[in-house]
Design a protein around this motif. Sequence first.
Motif, PDB file in Angstrom:
ATOM      1  N   LEU A 105      -4.059   5.424   4.203  1.00 36.80           N
ATOM      2  CA  LEU A 105      -3.000   5.853   2.804  1.00 36.80           C
ATOM      3  C   LEU A 105      -2.679   7.273   3.100  1.00 36.80           C
ATOM      4  CD1 LEU A 105      -3.900   5.803  -0.114  1.00 36.80           C
ATOM      5  CD2 LEU A 105      -5.748   6.358  -0.899  1.00 36.80           C
ATOM      6  N   LEU A 115       5.647   5.137  -7.465  1.00 33.92           N
ATOM      7  CA  LEU A 115       3.730   4.776  -7.362  1.00 33.92           C
ATOM      8  C   LEU A 115       3.205   5.823  -6.445  1.00 33.92           C
ATOM      9  CD1 LEU A 115       3.266   1.308  -7.499  1.00 33.92           C
ATOM     10  CD2 LEU A 115       3.401   2.790  -9.467  1.00 33.92           C
ATOM     11  N   ARG A 116       3.158   6.776  -5.895  1.00 30.30           N
ATOM     12  CA  ARG A 116       3.137   7.651  -4.659  1.00 30.30           C
ATOM     13  C   ARG A 116       2.173   8.490  -5.562  1.00 30.30           C
ATOM     14  NH1 ARG A 116       6.252  11.230  -0.666  1.00 30.30           N
ATOM     15  NH2 ARG A 116       6.499  12.291  -2.480  1.00 30.30           N
ATOM     16  N   LEU A 118       0.945   7.909  -8.768  1.00 33.44           N
ATOM     17  CA  LEU A 118      -0.287   7.560  -9.236  1.00 33.44           C
ATOM     18  C   LEU A 118      -1.328   7.365  -7.836  1.00 33.44           C
ATOM     19  CD1 LEU A 118      -1.358   6.116 -11.618  1.00 33.44           C
ATOM     20  CD2 LEU A 118      -0.407   3.390 -10.532  1.00 33.44           C
ATOM     21  N   ALA A 119      -0.794   6.901  -7.188  1.00 34.40           N
ATOM     22  CA  ALA A 119      -1.757   6.324  -6.005  1.00 34.40           C
ATOM     23  C   ALA A 119      -3.073   8.018  -5.597  1.00 34.40           C
ATOM     24  CB  ALA A 119      -1.075   6.513  -4.930  1.00 34.40           C
ATOM     25  N   ARG A 120      -1.860   8.951  -6.240  1.00 34.54           N
ATOM     26  CA  ARG A 120      -2.358  10.463  -5.626  1.00 34.54           C
ATOM     27  C   ARG A 120      -3.116  10.814  -6.744  1.00 34.54           C
ATOM     28  NH1 ARG A 120       1.828  15.022  -2.512  1.00 34.54           N
ATOM     29  NH2 ARG A 120       2.563  13.532  -0.825  1.00 34.54           N
ATOM     30  N   ALA A 121      -2.798  10.371  -7.435  1.00 33.55           N
ATOM     31  CA  ALA A 121      -3.565  10.817  -8.783  1.00 33.55           C
ATOM     32  C   ALA A 121      -5.677   9.703  -8.428  1.00 33.55           C
ATOM     33  CB  ALA A 121      -3.210  10.820 -10.309  1.00 33.55           C
ATOM     34  N   LEU A 122      -5.141   9.046  -8.742  1.00 34.55           N
ATOM     35  CA  LEU A 122      -6.155   7.742  -8.492  1.00 34.55           C
ATOM     36  C   LEU A 122      -6.965   8.054  -7.295  1.00 34.55           C
ATOM     37  CD1 LEU A 122      -5.285   4.241  -9.192  1.00 34.55           C
ATOM     38  CD2 LEU A 122      -6.716   5.909  -9.833  1.00 34.55           C
ATOM     39  N   ALA A 123      -6.377   8.295  -5.808  1.00 31.02           N
ATOM     40  CA  ALA A 123      -7.292   8.938  -5.141  1.00 31.02           C
ATOM     41  C   ALA A 123      -8.283  10.612  -4.922  1.00 31.02           C
ATOM     42  CB  ALA A 123      -6.293   9.546  -3.525  1.00 31.02           C
ATOM     43  N   ILE A 124      -7.468  11.280  -6.199  1.00 34.76           N
ATOM     44  CA  ILE A 124      -8.273  12.422  -6.542  1.00 34.76           C
ATOM     45  C   ILE A 124      -9.886  11.903  -7.463  1.00 34.76           C
ATOM     46  CG2 ILE A 124      -8.454  14.228  -7.099  1.00 34.76           C
ATOM     47  CD1 ILE A 124      -7.169  13.954  -4.869  1.00 34.76           C
TER      48      ILE A 124
END
Lengths: 311, 300
Positions: A105, A115-116, A118-124
């Motif tokens: 990841l 979408l990076r 979004l992934a950064r936000a979701l990863a948190i």
Amino acid sequence: MTLATAPRRSAAPGRTPAPRRDHATWFLVLPALIPILVLSVGPLLYGIGLAFTDAQSGRTRATGFVGALNFTDLLHDTLFWDSFRIGLVWALGVTVPQFFLALGLALLLNVNLRLRWLARALAIVPWAMPEVVVGIMWRLVYHPDAGILNETLRDLGLSGTGDGRDWLSGLATALPAVIVVGVWAGMPQTTVSLLAGLQNVPKELHEAAAMDGAGAWRRFRTVTWPALKPVALAITALNFIWNFNSFALVFVLTDGGPGGRTRLPMLFAYEEAFRYGQFGYAAAMGLAMVAVISILLAVYLAGRLKGDDDR
Amino acid sequence: MSQVSTVRRAGRKSPVRPAGRRTAARRTATRTGQYAALLAYLAFLAFPFLWLVSTAFKPPRELGSIHPTWIPGAPTLDNFRQAFTQQPLLTAAGNSLLAAAVSAVIAIVLATPMAYVLARHRGRLARAATGWVVISQAFPLVLVIIPLFLILKNFHLVDSRAGLVMVYAVWSLPFALWMLTGYVRAVPPEVEEAAAVDGAGRIRTLVSVTAPLLAPGIVATGLFAFITAWNEFFFALVLLKSPEKQTLPVVLTHFIGTEGVADLGPLAAAALLATLPSLLLFAVIQRRITGGMLAGAVKS
């Protein structure tokens, strides 16, 4: 370095007598130091001491020193060593996949993809959630009737062996099921740390290697990994410790069941201390956990660092 | 980025191969693979949370259905109302808020001066403090909670909110010190020296020059301590016995165990509500937290 020495230099020309600076320093340090000593260092030492006593909760007789008795008892306590073994399986089972998933990841997030964000936000997200809620949430996922996992498996036609499987109470599935939750819950810290480590990777070197025709894998091995390695070592070691000592997640998911299949050492020690009141014995368990983990980590880190020299 | 990779492909030793189209195709393949992987990660990270949200809004009839759906057919707020009647959620939220806010403020007040010293004077003390931060991470909580329990009991601070606040404040100190030290390092000492040259005393310099520059870092650290305490479970479980003093995570576990299918809705609703403050605050400080961890990492 120059930043660090600057204030000292500025103090020197005025020849401020050393004791005065010390006073000021202590004045700044003591407010935090005293609580740490009283409520953190002190209890820890006290706890180590308790491991050598027969302390029990709610007892009127004075607590006595019993030497290594708790530890000899512990050696023959097969239930505890079962729990210890489960703890190791859990800690490794979580730490290793977590590292590789988080590495993947982090590498993806380091590339310029849409979408990076979004992934950064979701990863948190898993990081911010209370562990208790993470446990509750996954109970809903795993729920035999109303859970999404069984429903998805049904949709995919994969539920063959047992429809309405109860993942968290099955003897074979409980430990793998909680391990998946552990991996999920710990992804953020690992990903963020690795992402931070990736900032240390020299870009020019990467480009140079690419010019020389090195493929993606070779560039990762020779350029990315050496720069990332210290961070990777630190975070896997920390993850291993945290996972081995974890409590709330499994307490909520299975409370150690079924039949002790997911009873991590912390759950075992907690029950010993606060269900059965065996304070001394539980403290001895805690100490045994620290000892074994320290040895394992020392071996791991020493091995890794030596492997570095060999190459 | 794209330029670099074009150069890379062109530089390959394949004189006969018509370079352009194949490399373009391969690049598309790589990109597709990357997006597929990213989507898989997104799904894995998001689906439990989406399921929690979905469950929280489902009426009992749908929760009991053999084929649960992602989107509630007839979304309802009943579960939230039920959750509040089943368990004392408001009291629990109040307890959590009190414990988290007070302990975060105490931690910041205690940690900021020490972090300043650790950042500016690297010496034995700084090394000892860093060592302690690491060691305190490694010990299983059971080794700390038993003596803490006994000590607090002596002072009649077991089953007391004040006792829990003290424990939380001290427990968030190591991480607060770690982060704040990083933030202090980011303030160049030259700024302070300039103030000193202008005749400001030491305390004056700290208060009117350094502190304002540190403010964003202090706020981020405080919010992080707040979230940590708001989410904490183990200490609260052991130290609080009276139901009216328990914090949210502990009260949430009362929903568990006896749940029939119909009770899943209120359980999900309560869990969702308990998470919202942490999620919102975390969204606010996310950038600073990762930045703070970076700062901490860079110095070593």
